[in-house]
Scaffold this active site. Structure first.
Site, PDB file in Angstrom:
ATOM      1  NE  ARG A  99      10.783   9.672   2.891  1.00 50.84           N
ATOM      2  CZ  ARG A  99      11.143   8.451   3.276  1.00 50.84           C
ATOM      3  NH1 ARG A  99      11.950   8.284   4.299  1.00 50.84           N
ATOM      4  NH2 ARG A  99      10.699   7.396   2.623  1.00 50.84           N
TER       5      ARG A  99
ATOM      6  CB  SER B  39       6.254   8.267  -0.468  1.00 51.56           C
ATOM      7  OG  SER B  39       6.702   6.961  -0.246  1.00 51.56           O
TER       8      SER B  39
ATOM      9  CD  GLU C 154       8.632  11.811   0.720  1.00 51.90           C
ATOM     10  OE1 GLU C 154       9.478  12.095  -0.154  1.00 51.90           O
ATOM     11  OE2 GLU C 154       8.335  10.658   1.045  1.00 51.90           O
TER      12      GLU C 154
HETATM   13  N1  EPU Z   1      -0.033  -0.235   3.064  1.00 46.03           N
HETATM   14  C1  EPU Z   1      -1.346  -0.437   2.710  1.00 46.03           C
HETATM   15  N2  EPU Z   1      -1.739  -0.067   1.455  1.00 46.03           N
HETATM   16  C2  EPU Z   1      -0.886   0.463   0.551  1.00 46.03           C
HETATM   17  C3  EPU Z   1       0.452   0.691   0.936  1.00 46.03           C
HETATM   18  C4  EPU Z   1       0.866   0.323   2.190  1.00 46.03           C
HETATM   19  O1  EPU Z   1      -2.158  -0.928   3.478  1.00 46.03           O
HETATM   20  O2  EPU Z   1      -1.320   0.749  -0.569  1.00 46.03           O
HETATM   21  C5  EPU Z   1       0.428  -0.693   4.386  1.00 46.03           C
HETATM   22  C6  EPU Z   1       1.263  -1.958   4.239  1.00 46.03           C
HETATM   23  O3  EPU Z   1       0.464  -3.099   4.266  1.00 46.03           O
HETATM   24  C7  EPU Z   1       2.157  -1.918   5.423  1.00 46.03           C
HETATM   25  C8  EPU Z   1       2.379  -0.434   5.635  1.00 46.03           C
HETATM   26  O4  EPU Z   1       1.326   0.241   4.933  1.00 46.03           O
HETATM   27  O5  EPU Z   1       1.530  -2.426   6.569  1.00 46.03           O
HETATM   28  C9  EPU Z   1       3.728   0.037   5.186  1.00 46.03           C
HETATM   29  O6  EPU Z   1       3.900  -0.170   3.801  1.00 46.03           O
HETATM   30  P1  EPU Z   1       5.343  -0.197   3.095  1.00 46.03           P
HETATM   31  O7  EPU Z   1       6.230  -1.136   3.768  1.00 46.03           O
HETATM   32  O8  EPU Z   1       5.112  -0.353   1.622  1.00 46.03           O
HETATM   33  O9  EPU Z   1       5.970   1.226   3.394  1.00 46.03           O
HETATM   34  P2  EPU Z   1       5.354   2.694   3.437  1.00 46.03           P
HETATM   35  O10 EPU Z   1       5.283   3.152   4.838  1.00 46.03           O
HETATM   36  O11 EPU Z   1       4.101   2.748   2.623  1.00 46.03           O
HETATM   37  C10 EPU Z   1       7.712   3.843   3.407  1.00 46.03           C
HETATM   38  C11 EPU Z   1       8.423   4.923   2.648  1.00 46.03           C
HETATM   39  C12 EPU Z   1       8.891   4.428   1.288  1.00 46.03           C
HETATM   40  C13 EPU Z   1       9.825   3.259   1.515  1.00 46.03           C
HETATM   41  C14 EPU Z   1       9.060   2.172   2.301  1.00 46.03           C
HETATM   42  C15 EPU Z   1       9.935   1.009   2.671  1.00 46.03           C
HETATM   43  C16 EPU Z   1       7.445   7.028   3.428  1.00 46.03           C
HETATM   44  C17 EPU Z   1       6.584   8.188   3.099  1.00 46.03           C
HETATM   45  N3  EPU Z   1       7.541   6.088   2.479  1.00 46.03           N
HETATM   46  O12 EPU Z   1       6.522   3.515   2.676  1.00 46.03           O
HETATM   47  O13 EPU Z   1       9.637   5.475   0.677  1.00 46.03           O
HETATM   48  O14 EPU Z   1      10.296   2.734   0.289  1.00 46.03           O
HETATM   49  O15 EPU Z   1       8.570   2.733   3.545  1.00 46.03           O
HETATM   50  O16 EPU Z   1      10.818   1.388   3.674  1.00 46.03           O
HETATM   51  O17 EPU Z   1       8.015   6.985   4.512  1.00 46.03           O
HETATM   52  C18 EPU Z   1       9.587   7.274  -0.884  1.00 46.03           C
HETATM   53  O18 EPU Z   1       9.842   8.017   0.058  1.00 46.03           O
HETATM   54  O19 EPU Z   1       9.447   7.715  -2.062  1.00 46.03           O
HETATM   55  C19 EPU Z   1       9.378   5.857  -0.642  1.00 46.03           C
HETATM   56  C20 EPU Z   1       8.981   5.030  -1.599  1.00 46.03           C
END
Ligand code: EPU
Length: 337
Positions: free
Chosen positions: A162, A237, A333
């Site tokens: 990012r 995010s 972010e």
């Molecule tokens: N999780 C929770 N609670 C929540 C959300 C997530 O416990 O409310 C846990 C999930 O269970 C999982 C982990 O966090 O173990 C990761 O969750 P997820 O796969 O939804 O991805 P993320 O790390 O929360 C990142 C990106 C997203 C992208 C997704 C999928 C960042 C800041 N965000 O989210 O990007 O779509 O991975 O690759 O890196 C964006 O930048 O706007 C965005 C949506």
């Protein structure tokens, strides 16, 4: 130059925040952009791309320049690769769909990300195991001092999680006007390792997925977790996933053995901010007309009529609570204006 005054920016930011631009112009050509920057009439200028990664907390006392440069061109093609140039003002997801219609591979995992093509390199957008840098070839940017167009290779962009040169030392010095992508033709290397994609493809009963199937799976996952900005204002995010030293993570794991994490390097671990925010008790919390999304705690939402300052204050409350409980700072972010 068609300049409008006192224009609401509500339709131009995906958070749907109703602040005003003192002056506003939509620019359709690089020549037009150069004319604006060589004129001294409006000393304060503010560049607006897709408005999908910003929280507007006040009226903009400047000339807001809406980048509306359009066009897509195939530059060159070999047996397995194709270079496609896209102008900055094209909508990201519409561009992704166009590449998929033509059976160009590489952008399928990045389906349905809000925003415009020109802003995609700034924060090296990423989702489901792919980052922009994986498909990026180069970009052209207008140097705001010299008004010359400069080309940036992938290396020159200094991409990171990012992050890029356009968020660091090149910040506010350039406007990206077009991006060239290196895509696959004929044979595509699919990236379906991200857990949710595999299970979604299984749900869809697809064993030999095409790039179009992967895109459909990503769209289904995103629609099930992330609010559609057309219905509920948001900027995706709101926070970055923090990268912390291994010893800090081991302490966290001592108290919270289930904490999800990804190894970044020998000494660094990435922890999902969504998990931290959820376990700080904020997931789904509503404060009048704004709050934290119920399906993904990383996303702050405007249910309609919220002020940018209210959402900013909520983000600070979340940051303070996460530090108090976990000793981890989560960084915003989105750009706070
Ligand atoms: N999780 C929770 N609670 C929540 C959300 C997530 O416990 O409310 C846990 C999930 O269970 C999982 C982990 O966090 O173990 C990761 O969750 P997820 O796969 O939804 O991805 P993320 O790390 O929360 C990142 C990106 C997203 C992208 C997704 C999928 C960042 C800041 N965000 O989210 O990007 O779509 O991975 O690759 O890196 C964006 O930048 O706007 C965005 C949506």
């Amino acid at each position: 130059m068609h300049i409008q005054n006192d224009i609401s920016l509500k339709p131009f930011n995906t958070f749907g925040i109703d602040v005003k631009a003192k002056h506003f112009i939509s620019v359709k050509s690089v020549e037009g952009l150069k004319r604006i920057f060589s004129s001294e009439e409006f000393p304060q200028k503010f560049i607006l791309g897709g408005g999908s990664n910003m929280l507007l907390t006040k009226d903009i006392d400047a000339l807001v320049i809406h980048l509306n440069l359009k066009g897509k061109t195939v530059l060159e093609q070999t047996e397995n690769e194709i270079l496609v140039k896209c102008e900055a003002g094209e909508n990201w997801h519409e561009f992704v769909l166009w590449t998929l219609e033509k059976d160009f591979g590489g952008l399928e995992n990045l389906s349905l990300i809000p925003g415009n093509v020109g802003t995609s390199p700034i924060q090296n957008i990423g989702a489901y195991g792919i980052e922009l840098k994986d498909v990026f070839h180069s970009c052209d940017a207008l140097n705001l001092e010299t008004l010359e167009i400069e080309s940036f290779t992938k290396e020159a962009c200094e991409f990171d999680y990012r992050n890029s040169i356009f968020k660091q030392h090149a910040k506010d010095r350039y406007i990206i006007i077009s991006v060239v992508f290196n895509l696959s033709i004929g044979h595509h290397n699919l990236n379906t390792n991200y857990g949710a994609i595999i299970s979604e493809l299984e749900n869809m009963n697809i064993e030999q997925p095409t790039i179009q199937d992967v895109s459909r799976a990503v769209i289904a996952i995103r629609q099930s977790k992330l609010p559609d900005p057309k219905e509920i204002g948001n900027s995706g995010s709101f926070f970055k996933n923090p990268i912390i030293p291994k010893e800090d993570f081991l302490k966290l794991q001592g108290n919270f053995p289930d904490a999800p994490h990804y190894i970044v390097s020998e000494n660094e671990i990435k922890v999902p901010a969504g998990w931290l925010i959820e376990h700080a008790g904020f997931k789904g919390k509503t404060f009048g007309n704004y709050g934290v999304h119920k399906k993904q705690a990383l996303v702050l939402v405007n249910y309609g009529g919220a002020k940018g300052k209210d959402i900013l204050n909520l983000s600070k409350l979340i940051q303070d609570t996460v530090v108090r409980i976990f000793g981890i700072h989560i960084e915003a972010e989105v750009n706070i204006i």
